[in-house]
Design an enzyme around this catalytic site. Structure first.
Site, PDB file in Angstrom:
ATOM      1  N   HIS A   1       8.356   3.928   9.023  1.00  0.00           N
ATOM      2  CA  HIS A   1       8.081   3.114  10.206  1.00  0.00           C
ATOM      3  C   HIS A   1       6.755   3.590  10.798  1.00  0.00           C
ATOM      4  O   HIS A   1       6.547   4.806  10.952  1.00  0.00           O
ATOM      5  CB  HIS A   1       9.207   3.237  11.233  1.00  0.00           C
ATOM      6  CG  HIS A   1       8.977   2.390  12.446  1.00  0.00           C
ATOM      7  ND1 HIS A   1       9.147   1.016  12.429  1.00  0.00           N
ATOM      8  CD2 HIS A   1       8.524   2.702  13.695  1.00  0.00           C
ATOM      9  CE1 HIS A   1       8.831   0.526  13.622  1.00  0.00           C
ATOM     10  NE2 HIS A   1       8.448   1.529  14.401  1.00  0.00           N
TER      11      HIS A   1
ATOM     12  N   THR B   1       0.836  -1.216   0.000  1.00  0.00           N
ATOM     13  CA  THR B   1       0.000   0.000   0.000  1.00  0.00           C
ATOM     14  C   THR B   1       0.860   1.252   0.000  1.00  0.00           C
ATOM     15  O   THR B   1       0.498   2.263  -0.587  1.00  0.00           O
ATOM     16  CB  THR B   1      -0.956   0.027   1.210  1.00  0.00           C
ATOM     17  OG1 THR B   1      -0.204   0.056   2.422  1.00  0.00           O
ATOM     18  CG2 THR B   1      -1.896  -1.165   1.190  1.00  0.00           C
TER      19      THR B   1
ATOM     20  N   ASN C   1      13.262   4.747   5.059  1.00  0.00           N
ATOM     21  CA  ASN C   1      12.323   3.726   5.555  1.00  0.00           C
ATOM     22  C   ASN C   1      11.106   4.422   6.141  1.00  0.00           C
ATOM     23  O   ASN C   1      11.214   5.507   6.711  1.00  0.00           O
ATOM     24  CB  ASN C   1      13.013   2.878   6.635  1.00  0.00           C
ATOM     25  CG  ASN C   1      12.109   1.798   7.199  1.00  0.00           C
ATOM     26  OD1 ASN C   1      11.508   1.036   6.452  1.00  0.00           O
ATOM     27  ND2 ASN C   1      11.994   1.748   8.519  1.00  0.00           N
TER      28      ASN C   1
ATOM     29  N   GLU D   1      -3.412   5.482   6.362  1.00  0.00           N
ATOM     30  CA  GLU D   1      -4.170   6.475   5.586  1.00  0.00           C
ATOM     31  C   GLU D   1      -3.768   7.906   5.931  1.00  0.00           C
ATOM     32  O   GLU D   1      -3.593   8.738   5.043  1.00  0.00           O
ATOM     33  CB  GLU D   1      -5.672   6.290   5.835  1.00  0.00           C
ATOM     34  CG  GLU D   1      -6.253   5.060   5.166  1.00  0.00           C
ATOM     35  CD  GLU D   1      -7.720   4.840   5.547  1.00  0.00           C
ATOM     36  OE1 GLU D   1      -8.361   4.010   4.881  1.00  0.00           O
ATOM     37  OE2 GLU D   1      -8.215   5.487   6.503  1.00  0.00           O
TER      38      GLU D   1
END
Ligand code: GRF
Length: 208
Positions: free
Chosen positions: A110, A13, A108, A178
């Site tokens: 997280h 996603t 990255n 989201e």
């Protein structure tokens, strides 16, 4: 043009958010050269193929040793000639030679506000389970540069998300994705692509 490799292990996603942001040009000056997963069945690879992006499975299981896998992954990334490596739900330890070759060129995402709920053992749903177990009222997500530690590199962007009464780990994970992950990861890539991120004495600075 910033050439990026996106490393994935799962549903993709976050990868999809990057693909969509490039299409909508909220990420500018950027091209995804390749998507690489350690998991041949990762739906993220399907998302890449559907977007016409080269999708590769490079898995430790396919090599006689972890050392050989590490070498092969590093060689592939060098051959793709990428400027930035984006870890988007990538669950394999990044090989030391990749860290050394791509210093301050690996980021990255997280799913917590580092330095909370991060480090060894904190990934995926486990992060949100720990947040709920501690009773936090706010959590969020962090984009950071990757160094030779676990979730310890310079922090680029963070975004806070409310924890709500009755949240399950799954509901909280979705809200963090989201409201935070799918926004700050594309934003971080766009900032880097446009030369707006610098690191001084281990601290990342963003020029708006
Ligand atoms: C999710 O737990 C997300 O919070 C973290 O990596 C996992 C996989 O996400 N960043 P994705 O759907 O594969 O991008």
């Amino acid at each position: 043009m910033l050439k990026i490799a996106v490393l994935v292990s799962g549903g993709g996603t976050n990868l999809q958010a990057i693909i969509d942001a490039i299409k909508e040009q909220t990420i500018t000056n950027t091209e995804i050269k390749v998507v690489i997963s350690n998991n041949a069945n990762a739906y993220a690879l399907t998302r890449a193929k559907e977007a016409g992006i080269e999708a590769r499975c490079i898995s430790p299981k396919d090599y006689a040793s972890r050392e050989i896998f590490n070498e092969e992954l590093c060689k592939a990334l060098v051959e793709y000639d990428v400027d930035l490596i984006v870890l988007a739900g990538y669950l394999v330890i990044v090989p030391p030679q990749v860290i050394a070759t791509f210093t301050n060129r690996i980021i990255n995402i997280h799913p917590s506000l580092i330095p909370s709920f991060c480090g060894t053992g904190y990934y995926g749903l486990k992060v949100h389970e720990a947040v709920l177990a501690r009773g936090n009222k706010v959590t969020g997500a962090t984009v950071h540069f990757v160094d030779d530690g676990t979730d310890t590199g310079p922090i680029i962007l963070q975004k806070a998300v409310e924890v709500e009464e009755g949240d399950t780990p799954e509901v909280l994970q979705r809200r963090v994705m989201e409201q935070a992950e799918w926004r700050i990861l594309p934003k971080a890539i766009d900032l880097i692509a446009n030369g707006k991120v610098s690191v001084v004495d281990g601290i990342a600075h963003v020029a708006e």
